[in-house]
Design a protein around this motif. Structure first.
Motif, PDB file in Angstrom:
ATOM      1  N   ARG A  39     -60.663  76.187  59.404  1.00  0.00           N
ATOM      2  CA  ARG A  39     -60.497  77.531  58.855  1.00  0.00           C
ATOM      3  C   ARG A  39     -59.089  77.738  58.327  1.00  0.00           C
ATOM      4  NH1 ARG A  39     -62.438  78.606  64.185  1.00  0.00           N
ATOM      5  NH2 ARG A  39     -64.689  79.037  64.280  1.00  0.00           N
ATOM      6  N   ARG A  40     -58.136  76.884  58.727  1.00  0.00           N
ATOM      7  CA  ARG A  40     -56.734  77.197  58.515  1.00  0.00           C
ATOM      8  C   ARG A  40     -56.025  76.342  57.465  1.00  0.00           C
ATOM      9  NH1 ARG A  40     -54.376  80.561  62.205  1.00  0.00           N
ATOM     10  NH2 ARG A  40     -52.937  80.727  60.465  1.00  0.00           N
ATOM     11  N   ALA A  41     -56.412  75.072  57.300  1.00  0.00           N
ATOM     12  CA  ALA A  41     -55.675  74.179  56.405  1.00  0.00           C
ATOM     13  C   ALA A  41     -55.689  74.707  54.966  1.00  0.00           C
ATOM     14  CB  ALA A  41     -56.270  72.772  56.442  1.00  0.00           C
ATOM     15  N   LEU A  42     -54.593  74.482  54.257  1.00  0.00           N
ATOM     16  CA  LEU A  42     -54.486  74.854  52.851  1.00  0.00           C
ATOM     17  C   LEU A  42     -55.180  73.790  52.001  1.00  0.00           C
ATOM     18  CD1 LEU A  42     -53.314  76.475  50.481  1.00  0.00           C
ATOM     19  CD2 LEU A  42     -51.143  75.257  50.828  1.00  0.00           C
ATOM     20  N   LEU A  43     -56.058  74.218  51.118  1.00  0.00           N
ATOM     21  CA  LEU A  43     -56.801  73.306  50.255  1.00  0.00           C
ATOM     22  C   LEU A  43     -56.289  73.394  48.820  1.00  0.00           C
ATOM     23  CD1 LEU A  43     -60.440  73.950  51.566  1.00  0.00           C
ATOM     24  CD2 LEU A  43     -58.739  72.283  52.388  1.00  0.00           C
ATOM     25  N   TYR A  44     -56.400  72.275  48.097  1.00  0.00           N
ATOM     26  CA  TYR A  44     -55.968  72.200  46.698  1.00  0.00           C
ATOM     27  C   TYR A  44     -57.119  71.747  45.815  1.00  0.00           C
ATOM     28  CZ  TYR A  44     -51.006  72.756  47.784  1.00  0.00           C
ATOM     29  OH  TYR A  44     -49.799  73.271  48.195  1.00  0.00           O
ATOM     30  N   THR A  45     -57.122  72.228  44.593  1.00  0.00           N
ATOM     31  CA  THR A  45     -58.070  71.736  43.594  1.00  0.00           C
ATOM     32  C   THR A  45     -57.648  70.358  43.111  1.00  0.00           C
ATOM     33  OG1 THR A  45     -56.843  72.570  41.676  1.00  0.00           O
ATOM     34  CG2 THR A  45     -58.379  74.103  42.749  1.00  0.00           C
ATOM     35  N   GLU A  46     -58.514  69.713  42.378  1.00  0.00           N
ATOM     36  CA  GLU A  46     -58.083  68.592  41.551  1.00  0.00           C
ATOM     37  C   GLU A  46     -57.079  69.130  40.520  1.00  0.00           C
ATOM     38  OE1 GLU A  46     -61.786  66.104  40.344  1.00  0.00           O
ATOM     39  OE2 GLU A  46     -62.460  68.168  40.593  1.00  0.00           O
ATOM     40  N   MET A  47     -56.257  68.242  39.981  1.00  0.00           N
ATOM     41  CA  MET A  47     -55.356  68.681  38.913  1.00  0.00           C
ATOM     42  C   MET A  47     -56.146  69.062  37.670  1.00  0.00           C
ATOM     43  SD  MET A  47     -52.398  66.659  36.813  1.00  0.00           S
ATOM     44  CE  MET A  47     -53.651  65.820  35.836  1.00  0.00           C
ATOM     45  N   VAL A  48     -55.797  70.192  37.084  1.00  0.00           N
ATOM     46  CA  VAL A  48     -56.377  70.637  35.817  1.00  0.00           C
ATOM     47  C   VAL A  48     -55.220  70.813  34.840  1.00  0.00           C
ATOM     48  CG1 VAL A  48     -57.834  72.351  34.680  1.00  0.00           C
ATOM     49  CG2 VAL A  48     -58.100  71.933  37.136  1.00  0.00           C
ATOM     50  N   THR A  49     -55.353  70.302  33.632  1.00  0.00           N
ATOM     51  CA  THR A  49     -54.260  70.442  32.679  1.00  0.00           C
ATOM     52  C   THR A  49     -54.192  71.877  32.161  1.00  0.00           C
ATOM     53  OG1 THR A  49     -55.555  69.879  30.711  1.00  0.00           O
ATOM     54  CG2 THR A  49     -54.547  68.047  31.942  1.00  0.00           C
ATOM     55  N   ALA A  50     -52.989  72.294  31.828  1.00  0.00           N
ATOM     56  CA  ALA A  50     -52.806  73.650  31.299  1.00  0.00           C
ATOM     57  C   ALA A  50     -53.636  73.886  30.033  1.00  0.00           C
ATOM     58  CB  ALA A  50     -51.322  73.917  31.045  1.00  0.00           C
ATOM     59  N   PRO A  51     -53.657  72.952  29.066  1.00  0.00           N
ATOM     60  CA  PRO A  51     -54.500  73.185  27.877  1.00  0.00           C
ATOM     61  C   PRO A  51     -55.978  73.336  28.214  1.00  0.00           C
ATOM     62  CG  PRO A  51     -52.899  71.454  27.439  1.00  0.00           C
ATOM     63  CD  PRO A  51     -52.824  71.745  28.903  1.00  0.00           C
ATOM     64  N   ALA A  52     -56.468  72.595  29.224  1.00  0.00           N
ATOM     65  CA  ALA A  52     -57.876  72.718  29.605  1.00  0.00           C
ATOM     66  C   ALA A  52     -58.156  74.113  30.153  1.00  0.00           C
ATOM     67  CB  ALA A  52     -58.234  71.661  30.643  1.00  0.00           C
ATOM     68  N   VAL A  53     -57.237  74.638  30.953  1.00  0.00           N
ATOM     69  CA  VAL A  53     -57.415  75.985  31.489  1.00  0.00           C
ATOM     70  C   VAL A  53     -57.455  77.013  30.360  1.00  0.00           C
ATOM     71  CG1 VAL A  53     -56.328  77.809  32.875  1.00  0.00           C
ATOM     72  CG2 VAL A  53     -56.398  75.457  33.730  1.00  0.00           C
ATOM     73  N   ILE A  54     -56.580  76.833  29.392  1.00  0.00           N
ATOM     74  CA  ILE A  54     -56.463  77.809  28.301  1.00  0.00           C
ATOM     75  C   ILE A  54     -57.649  77.728  27.345  1.00  0.00           C
ATOM     76  CG2 ILE A  54     -55.067  78.473  26.293  1.00  0.00           C
ATOM     77  CD1 ILE A  54     -52.610  77.380  27.917  1.00  0.00           C
ATOM     78  N   HIS A  55     -58.042  76.509  26.995  1.00  0.00           N
ATOM     79  CA  HIS A  55     -59.033  76.330  25.931  1.00  0.00           C
ATOM     80  C   HIS A  55     -60.405  75.869  26.418  1.00  0.00           C
ATOM     81  CE1 HIS A  55     -55.715  76.843  23.168  1.00  0.00           C
ATOM     82  NE2 HIS A  55     -55.074  75.829  23.709  1.00  0.00           N
ATOM     83  N   GLY A  56     -60.515  75.432  27.679  1.00  0.00           N
ATOM     84  CA  GLY A  56     -61.751  74.821  28.149  1.00  0.00           C
ATOM     85  C   GLY A  56     -62.715  75.806  28.782  1.00  0.00           C
ATOM     86  N   ASP A  57     -63.702  75.251  29.454  1.00  0.00           N
ATOM     87  CA  ASP A  57     -64.732  76.031  30.133  1.00  0.00           C
ATOM     88  C   ASP A  57     -64.166  76.495  31.471  1.00  0.00           C
ATOM     89  OD1 ASP A  57     -66.883  77.002  31.551  1.00  0.00           O
ATOM     90  OD2 ASP A  57     -68.237  75.345  31.026  1.00  0.00           O
ATOM     91  N   ARG A  58     -63.631  77.706  31.490  1.00  0.00           N
ATOM     92  CA  ARG A  58     -62.919  78.168  32.680  1.00  0.00           C
ATOM     93  C   ARG A  58     -63.831  78.279  33.891  1.00  0.00           C
ATOM     94  NH1 ARG A  58     -59.190  82.869  29.840  1.00  0.00           N
ATOM     95  NH2 ARG A  58     -58.115  81.457  28.383  1.00  0.00           N
ATOM     96  N   ALA A  59     -65.043  78.724  33.677  1.00  0.00           N
ATOM     97  CA  ALA A  59     -65.953  78.857  34.817  1.00  0.00           C
ATOM     98  C   ALA A  59     -66.160  77.496  35.485  1.00  0.00           C
ATOM     99  CB  ALA A  59     -67.279  79.451  34.376  1.00  0.00           C
ATOM    100  N   ARG A  60     -66.362  76.468  34.680  1.00  0.00           N
ATOM    101  CA  ARG A  60     -66.580  75.124  35.243  1.00  0.00           C
ATOM    102  C   ARG A  60     -65.320  74.605  35.913  1.00  0.00           C
ATOM    103  NH1 ARG A  60     -65.547  70.038  33.706  1.00  0.00           N
ATOM    104  NH2 ARG A  60     -64.750  70.677  31.675  1.00  0.00           N
ATOM    105  N   LEU A  61     -64.161  74.864  35.317  1.00  0.00           N
ATOM    106  CA  LEU A  61     -62.911  74.308  35.815  1.00  0.00           C
ATOM    107  C   LEU A  61     -62.329  75.082  36.992  1.00  0.00           C
ATOM    108  CD1 LEU A  61     -61.163  73.600  32.387  1.00  0.00           C
ATOM    109  CD2 LEU A  61     -62.054  71.876  33.979  1.00  0.00           C
ATOM    110  N   LEU A  62     -62.553  76.386  37.017  1.00  0.00           N
ATOM    111  CA  LEU A  62     -61.814  77.230  37.955  1.00  0.00           C
ATOM    112  C   LEU A  62     -62.656  77.928  39.014  1.00  0.00           C
ATOM    113  CD1 LEU A  62     -59.308  78.990  35.500  1.00  0.00           C
ATOM    114  CD2 LEU A  62     -58.934  76.932  36.888  1.00  0.00           C
ATOM    115  N   ASP A  63     -63.961  78.053  38.814  1.00  0.00           N
ATOM    116  CA  ASP A  63     -64.758  78.806  39.785  1.00  0.00           C
ATOM    117  C   ASP A  63     -64.698  78.166  41.169  1.00  0.00           C
ATOM    118  OD1 ASP A  63     -65.534  80.877  38.203  1.00  0.00           O
ATOM    119  OD2 ASP A  63     -67.627  80.250  37.977  1.00  0.00           O
ATOM    120  N   PHE A  64     -64.680  79.013  42.183  1.00  0.00           N
ATOM    121  CA  PHE A  64     -64.714  78.523  43.561  1.00  0.00           C
ATOM    122  C   PHE A  64     -65.339  79.594  44.436  1.00  0.00           C
ATOM    123  CE2 PHE A  64     -60.672  80.733  43.063  1.00  0.00           C
ATOM    124  CZ  PHE A  64     -60.572  81.500  44.220  1.00  0.00           C
TER     125      PHE A  64
END
Length: 334
Positions: free
Chosen positions: A36-61
């Motif tokens: 319940r406590r450990a800090l989790l990280y995403t895979e690395m996502v490039t800044a251009p992918a976040v800006i121009h890509g499919d945000r729902a696929r890349l960022l949803d959690f």
């Protein structure tokens, strides 16, 4: 919404490193079940992918994954600022800049470990990210690259990050060799220098510093916490998730969610059933669970059943039958 800084700093006592192709939403959901406590990280996502890509696929959690950090790759301050703003709005508790990945793709894009050679650019990037973000900006770095002298490079880098406004940094205690070693070799061959990283904590007491690299047990985590603010575990948390995360909550003085990995595997079953009911595939989740019974009776049968059966299951009933058969392997009497 993300948590307060005090919450995420507390969580950073133990974190699971961002790992390409591994720390996807399914993996993080499993890891959050164990701790319940450990800090989790995403895979690395490039800044251009976040800006121009499919945000729902890349960022949803799933909201149950908090505390959760988004790791970005990039080297263009304005791009990183925009991606940071998007990530913070998406609900992440922290945005982390990758200054440690040694892959060829990262080098050609001028981000990742190659940025250790351009600390002034990294300072510009994090300054822009901080200005754009309501949540904390952090950095993950190496102790140096190629022929750099870590004894000189690392303290200079940390000083520049501090001056730019960074307060929390995870340090992979190896150099990255950008020429001559593959990404996999860069995770294993360059020698670890834990004493250097420990000295950085003594030299920069105002920074929250985590050590990363080669840490393979909770006992080692506890040992490093004697000198560091936090410990980031990568491959061991993935390949031996129970050994690292199953008991991890004791680091915060709390009782872990499950008594043993069989109980944890049982708790995953309804989650898997829900995933299947939404059209998902069994292997999307169970590929991250193969090491749950590492070193325990039935572990080989568990891995074999899931490895051979998960990708072949064609419907929910057959997929759950594969999972139940795998679970029977570790529940069988010795």
């Amino acid at each position: 919404m993300g948590g307060e800084r005090s919450d995420i700093v507390t969580a950073a006592r133990l974190s699971v490193a961002p790992m390409m192709d591994w720390t996807d939403p399914a993996c993080r959901g499993f890891h959050r079940l164990l701790s319940r406590r450990a800090l989790l990280y995403t895979e690395m996502v490039t800044a251009p992918a976040v800006i121009h890509g499919d945000r729902a696929r890349l960022l949803d959690f799933d909201a149950t994954q908090h505390p959760l950090a988004l790791q970005l790759g990039g080297s263009e301050p304005a791009q990183l600022a925009e991606a940071t703003r998007i990530g913070a709005d998406w609900g992440y508790d922290e945005i982390n800049l990758n200054v440690g990945c040694p892959s060829d793709r990262v080098q050609s894009g001028c981000f990742g470990a190659v940025l250790m050679t351009r600390p002034e650019l990294v300072a510009e990037c994090v300054s822009a990210m901080i200005a754009a973000s309501p949540v904390e900006i952090t950095v993950k770095c190496r102790i140096g690259v190629d022929e750099q002298d870590p004894e000189a490079v690392l303290p200079d880098f940390l000083r520049r990050m501090r001056d730019a406004g960074i307060r929390r940094i995870a340090i992979h205690a190896r150099k990255a060799w950008l020429q001559g070693l593959s990404p996999r070799e860069n995770r294993e061959i360059p020698p670890l220098d834990y004493p250097l990283v420990h000295r950085m904590k003594a030299e920069f007491p105002d920074l929250h510093l985590s050590v990363n690299g080669g840490i393979a047990s909770l006992a080692q985590v506890r040992e490093h916490l004697g000198a560091m603010d936090g410990v980031m575990v990568g491959r061991a948390a993935y390949h031996q998730p129970w050994d690292i995360l199953g008991e991890a909550d004791r680091l915060w003085g709390e009782t872990p969610p499950f008594a043993d990995p069989v109980e944890a595997a049982g708790a995953m079953r309804p989650r898997i059933a829900a995933h299947l009911a939404q059209g998902g595939r069994l292997h999307q989740i169970t590929r991250h669970m193969l090491g749950l019974f590492h070193g325990r009776p039935g572990a080989r049968g568990w891995r074999r059943r899931l490895s051979e059966g998960a990708s072949r299951a064609t419907d929910s009933a057959s997929a759950l039958a594969v999972y139940d058969a795998a679970l029977a392997e570790v529940m069988a009497p010795a």
